[in-house]
Motif scaffolding. Structure first.
Motif, short mmCIF file in Angstrom:
data_model
loop_
_atom_site.label_atom_id
_atom_site.label_comp_id
_atom_site.label_asym_id
_atom_site.label_seq_id
_atom_site.Cartn_x
_atom_site.Cartn_y
_atom_site.Cartn_z
N ALA A 462 9.94 6.29 -9.69
CA ALA A 462 8.81 6.43 -8.76
C ALA A 462 7.67 7.21 -9.41
O ALA A 462 6.49 6.84 -9.29
CB ALA A 462 9.27 7.12 -7.48
N LEU A 463 8.00 8.30 -10.09
CA LEU A 463 6.97 9.11 -10.74
C LEU A 463 6.29 8.32 -11.86
O LEU A 463 5.07 8.46 -12.07
CB LEU A 463 7.58 10.40 -11.29
N PHE A 469 0.12 3.44 -12.21
CA PHE A 469 -0.92 2.93 -11.30
C PHE A 469 -2.04 3.94 -11.07
O PHE A 469 -2.97 3.67 -10.29
CB PHE A 469 -0.29 2.51 -9.98
N GLY A 470 -1.94 5.11 -11.71
CA GLY A 470 -3.01 6.09 -11.62
C GLY A 470 -3.21 6.66 -10.24
O GLY A 470 -4.34 6.92 -9.81
N LEU A 471 -2.12 6.90 -9.53
CA LEU A 471 -2.19 7.40 -8.15
C LEU A 471 -2.05 8.92 -8.11
O LEU A 471 -1.35 9.51 -8.94
CB LEU A 471 -1.10 6.75 -7.30
N ASP A 472 -2.69 9.53 -7.15
CA ASP A 472 -2.58 10.98 -6.97
C ASP A 472 -1.41 11.36 -6.07
O ASP A 472 -0.89 12.47 -6.16
CB ASP A 472 -3.88 11.54 -6.38
N ASP A 473 -1.02 10.45 -5.20
CA ASP A 473 -0.01 10.75 -4.18
C ASP A 473 1.14 9.75 -4.32
O ASP A 473 0.93 8.53 -4.29
CB ASP A 473 -0.63 10.64 -2.78
N LEU A 477 2.42 4.73 -3.38
CA LEU A 477 3.14 3.66 -4.08
C LEU A 477 3.68 2.63 -3.09
O LEU A 477 3.97 2.98 -1.93
CB LEU A 477 4.32 4.24 -4.87
N PRO A 478 3.86 1.38 -3.52
CA PRO A 478 4.48 0.38 -2.64
C PRO A 478 6.00 0.54 -2.59
O PRO A 478 6.77 -0.36 -2.91
CB PRO A 478 4.07 -0.94 -3.30
N ILE A 479 6.43 1.75 -2.20
CA ILE A 479 7.86 2.07 -2.14
C ILE A 479 8.19 2.59 -0.75
O ILE A 479 7.52 3.50 -0.24
CB ILE A 479 8.27 3.13 -3.19
#
Length: 544
Positions: A462-463, A469-473, A477-479
């Motif tokens: 997940a991390l 995907f360059g996400l902050d949170d 994520l699509p999880i």
């Protein structure tokens, strides 16, 4: 209330309240009460070690091992042997008394830290005075037991790492400090903070074990595991301890005896180091709760390295061996401490006199999708997500169990859209891993990372996706998370996910009995924790 015992640490707690007459798992009241006493004296030892560290004095790793072993021994379905619990109480008292002499300041120590009664005839009555219900404030009790349950889970990880000669002194210091805190008066806010701190150190425990396993046996790789049987007699190894498996495989070479995995030992086939053993045949059976039927048909001896033991039927009890923290009255126990060689010759000799296993299924399973293997597939996975071929990942790790309500997880897996991939670890996989769910562009729709001990892989995956995907949170994520729990290792996984910031986790088939209404509300309001409902409603909530 006329309670012969009180235990509510697992998902099978009677009436989702607690086992008060006998454990649903088969644990007897005397055993449960002695475990309460053992945990109490372990808290006392931990108070002494914590004070020693505050004085700048070292604590020997052998003392750390006493604490982790004691907590591991109380995990659901691990040990049913009163004599072994009493042995641990006496060992703990002896270690504590020795350390007390090194303390500069012994003022204001708790009764648990001062307890030195070695008259075992008094333990049955003493145990009744130190159990869970001694804490009368429901919310404080709930949080303390949530922390204790998590500590038991992290001690399971730590104990396995210790068996491979891996240590983390800071982690041991936290475990003991937290146990010491459970003896003290704490506010609800202080205990909520300690709960999240437990999750933080749960991640450290998972990392320690992951490094120990992969350092010793290599990174898991995609593997096809046979489900049928051979013509040779066999030994069935269950539980989680890879070092025990390694010793068994070494000792069976050239013996004409094959070795099969059962339940949580299945992922051992994914490690490169074990593939060199020609008699490491395949996997036999399903999750732990089906063992009475499957151990009967296996015909040969069974070695239980850790939980989960179901009280054995008389027809195969003489073929059931225990080792490590496990135990069952009347079953032969194979001794051997951390770093010591275990002699499995008696098991091998018995196997040679037994017929081969009776075949109960055929075919194969595919697994080995731990973090390094998934990272190797990262480009393929990312492309599938970007193209829309994969719309969602669903983490369905955790535990299996015998209740009919757990069929929900089979039906949920079947009902997931074809553009959804399941990430799993633990014996919960047996609810759906044998379904033909297909693949997405060559990526199987069920990616098995391994044992419940390998849940660290799911967090790392997940991390990694968050980074890619360059996400902050992490919650962007699509999880989705739909986790089945049964015992204490699943609880530390939950606390670790909460520490990592994961929200909106669904947990079933019931929420833990040790969560008071107020504590459950805190988890709901702050983290979006929810139970499960119907497959249809949960699909809408989790998948959309």
């Amino acid at each position: 209330m006329d309670n012969k015992m009180f235990c509510f640490q697992c998902q099978e707690a009677a009436r989702n309240f607690g086992c008060t007459q006998v454990g649903v798992c088969g644990k007897q009241p005397a055993t449960s009460n002695l475990m309460d006493l053992m945990l109490w004296v372990t808290k006392g030892l931990s108070q002494v070690t914590t004070r020693l560290r505050s004085e700048g004095k070292p604590v020997d790793k052998d003392v750390n091992h006493i604490v982790t072993y004691n907590l591991f021994q109380t995990i659901t379905n691990a040990n049913f042997d009163d004599d072994k619990v009493v042995e641990r109480i006496l060992l703990t008292i002896a270690a504590k008394e020795k350390l007390l002499a090194s303390l500069s300041d012994t003022k204001n120590l708790s009764e648990a830290a001062r307890f030195n009664n070695v008259d075992t005839t008094t333990y049955a009555e003493l145990a009744k005075t130190v159990g869970v219900l001694v804490e009368t404030n429901e919310d404080v009790r709930s949080l303390k037991e949530l922390i204790m349950t998590g500590l038991k889970g992290v001690c399971a990880y730590t104990k396995h790492a210790n068996n491979l000669i891996k240590e983390n002194e800071e982690l041991d210091a936290f475990i003991q400090s937290a146990l010491s805190d459970l003896l003290a008066k704490k506010t609800v806010d202080e205990l909520v903070a300690l709960t999240l701190e437990t999750g933080k150190w749960g991640v450290a425990g998972m990392a320690l074990l992951d490094g120990a396993n992969t350092g010793a046996y290599g990174n898991p790789e995609i593997t096809r595991v046979k489900l049928g049987v051979g013509k040779n007699p066999g030994i069935l190894i269950s539980g989680h301890d890879l070092r025990d498996l390694e010793m068994l495989l070494e000792q069976t070479q050239g013996s004409g005896v094959d070795v099969y995995t059962h339940s949580e030992m299945l992922p051992a086939h994914y490690y490169p180091a074990f593939k060199k053993y020609p008699n490491f045949y395949g996997n036999y059976g399903n999750a732990w709760w089906m063992q009475k039927k499957e151990f009967e048909s296996f015909n040969g001896p069974i070695l239980m390295t850790t939980n989960c033991i179901v009280p054995p039927a008389a027809s195969y009890k003489a073929r059931l061996f225990t080792t490590g923290a496990t135990g069952f009255p009347g079953c032969k126990h194979i001794s051997g401490s951390i770093g010591e060689y275990k002699d499995f010759s008696e098991i091998i000799a018995l196997a040679k006199t037994c017929p081969p296993p009776t075949q109960i299924e055929d075919g194969e399973l595919v697994g080995g999708f731990a973090h390094e293997q998934v990272f190797a597939l990262a480009d393929k996975v990312v492309d599938a997500v970007k193209s829309g071929a994969i719309k969602k990942f669903v983490v369905m790790g955790g535990c299996d169990g015998r209740s009919k309500s757990r069929d929900y997880y089979t039906e949920f897996a079947k009902a997931l859209p074809k553009d959804t991939v399941i990430l799993t670890a633990g014996c919960a996989k047996y609810k759906y891993i044998k379904l033909n769910l297909g693949d997405i562009g060559g990526i199987p729709r069920v990616l098995d990372a391994g044992q419940c001990n390998d849940s660290y892989s799911l967090a790392l995956i997940a991390l990694k996706l968050k980074e890619v995907f360059g996400l902050d949170d992490i919650n962007d994520l699509p999880i989705a998370y739909n986790i089945a729990w049964y015992e204490q290792k699943a609880v530390i996984v939950l606390l670790a996910l909460l520490y990592l910031g994961v929200k909106n986790i669904h947990l079933g088939p019931t929420l833990p009995a040790f969560l008071s209404p107020n504590v459950a509300n805190v988890l709901v309001e702050n983290f979006g924790i929810a139970g499960i409902s119907s497959v249809e409603d949960d699909l809408k909530a989790l998948i959309g």
